[in-house]
Design a protein around this motif. Sequence first.
Motif, PDB file in Angstrom:
ATOM      1  N   ARG A 207     -19.409 -55.227   8.846  1.00 36.65           N
ATOM      2  CA  ARG A 207     -19.691 -53.796   8.963  1.00 36.65           C
ATOM      3  C   ARG A 207     -19.086 -53.284  10.268  1.00 36.65           C
ATOM      4  N   ARG A 208     -18.673 -52.054  10.247  1.00 33.25           N
ATOM      5  CA  ARG A 208     -18.007 -51.494  11.423  1.00 33.25           C
ATOM      6  C   ARG A 208     -18.959 -51.389  12.610  1.00 33.25           C
ATOM      7  N   ARG A 209     -20.230 -51.092  12.323  1.00 30.09           N
ATOM      8  CA  ARG A 209     -21.218 -50.940  13.393  1.00 30.09           C
ATOM      9  C   ARG A 209     -22.495 -51.676  12.986  1.00 30.09           C
ATOM     10  N   PRO A 210     -23.157 -52.331  13.940  1.00 32.76           N
ATOM     11  CA  PRO A 210     -24.416 -53.002  13.613  1.00 32.76           C
ATOM     12  C   PRO A 210     -25.445 -52.069  12.981  1.00 32.76           C
ATOM     13  N   ARG A 211     -25.455 -50.806  13.394  1.00 36.13           N
ATOM     14  CA  ARG A 211     -26.482 -49.910  12.863  1.00 36.13           C
ATOM     15  C   ARG A 211     -26.318 -49.650  11.368  1.00 36.13           C
ATOM     16  N   ASP A 212     -25.195 -50.075  10.774  1.00 38.27           N
ATOM     17  CA  ASP A 212     -25.011 -49.904   9.337  1.00 38.27           C
ATOM     18  C   ASP A 212     -26.001 -50.737   8.531  1.00 38.27           C
TER      19      ASP A 212
END
Length: 393
Positions: free
Chosen positions: A102-107
């Motif tokens: 995923r591009r960002r952990p928050r995804d």
Amino acid sequence: MFVRSLRLQNFRSWSSADFEFGPGVSVLVGRNGFGKTNVIEALYYVATLRSHRVSTDAPLIRTTAESATIAATVENSGRELTVELQLTAGRANKALINGAPRRRPRDVLGVLRSVLFSPEDLQLVRGDPAERRRYLDELAAMRSPAAAAAKTDYDRVLRQRTALLKSAASAMRRGGADAESVISTLDVWDEQLAQFGGQVMAARLDVLRDVEPHVVQAYSTIAPDSRPVRLGYRSSGEDAPAPTADQPADAQELGQWLLSELGRVRSKEIDRGVCLIGPHRDDVDLWLGAEPAKGFASHGESWSLALALRLGSVELIRADGAEPVLMLDDVFAELDAARRAALVAHVRDAEQVLITAAVADDIPAELAGNRIAVVMKEIDGQRISQVDSAVTA
């Protein structure tokens, strides 16, 4: 929703471990300091991307390792998703869902929705405003990834704006081009801080409006003879727009108000070198009758209110159409018989409950479930948590 499996690698006291869970109750039993809470902490990290015990990720990585891995498989309405988080010292964390980066952990936020009860919950009532802000922010993030993104962006801009303010006073004294540069740069940061701050405030106000009835109901059940409870949002600025009872908070209106407030206090901020206005300085007021709970609530009332805040979270998530995983971290040892009974009544029908306890007898009979014994062993001079399969049933 329930966690089917959890794999830990170099996380806290666990060198390597695999856990199999299922619907119903699972109890981790072991002496204090053996690593039970670390298991709960790992799952809480999957749900919120933060620890409930420390403010940074560094302590989560074993001292002998450079990185740690948490991998949890979550089943929700027959659909399985596996979240893997890789925490690396001094580098950005990485996240994968079903093996895809995923591009960002928050995804990954929203894959696992959980509510954690722990002894630290007393700080929701008696602690600093940061504890109560975090309570709202975590609920907002579980309800909407956009809220989590706004909070991340707000924190980033806040750090950069604060760094500028620390050097602004000397630049203003020099005057000329230095002062003009500070003012123009502050204008840019003010606009961004106001934009993201308005979004953060709106998300918090919506959560507070929706969770308050659940907290009030839970508190009246736990402490029927106590004073009625009330929640309110206290802004660090003056005359903040008040949302209506039946409409979502207006992020744009709040942003415009915040921008105006930043202009009002700019000279003070430059003199002090700190950000004086914004969601990072707001608080949640907890009232018992006509008195603030902090400073006036008894020990029993404080525990009842802390428990009600968590139970309100459970009901809010359920109202949004999800059944959260409930995690009870050594809380029964902290509660008297009446509060134990109230907690059991609220959680015994949950799809999944994960409990830690130092003494098995602390667990009420109604929550008897699969027992997992946790022990601590010394291997090559290192203390390592392990599951004692010989007594696990």
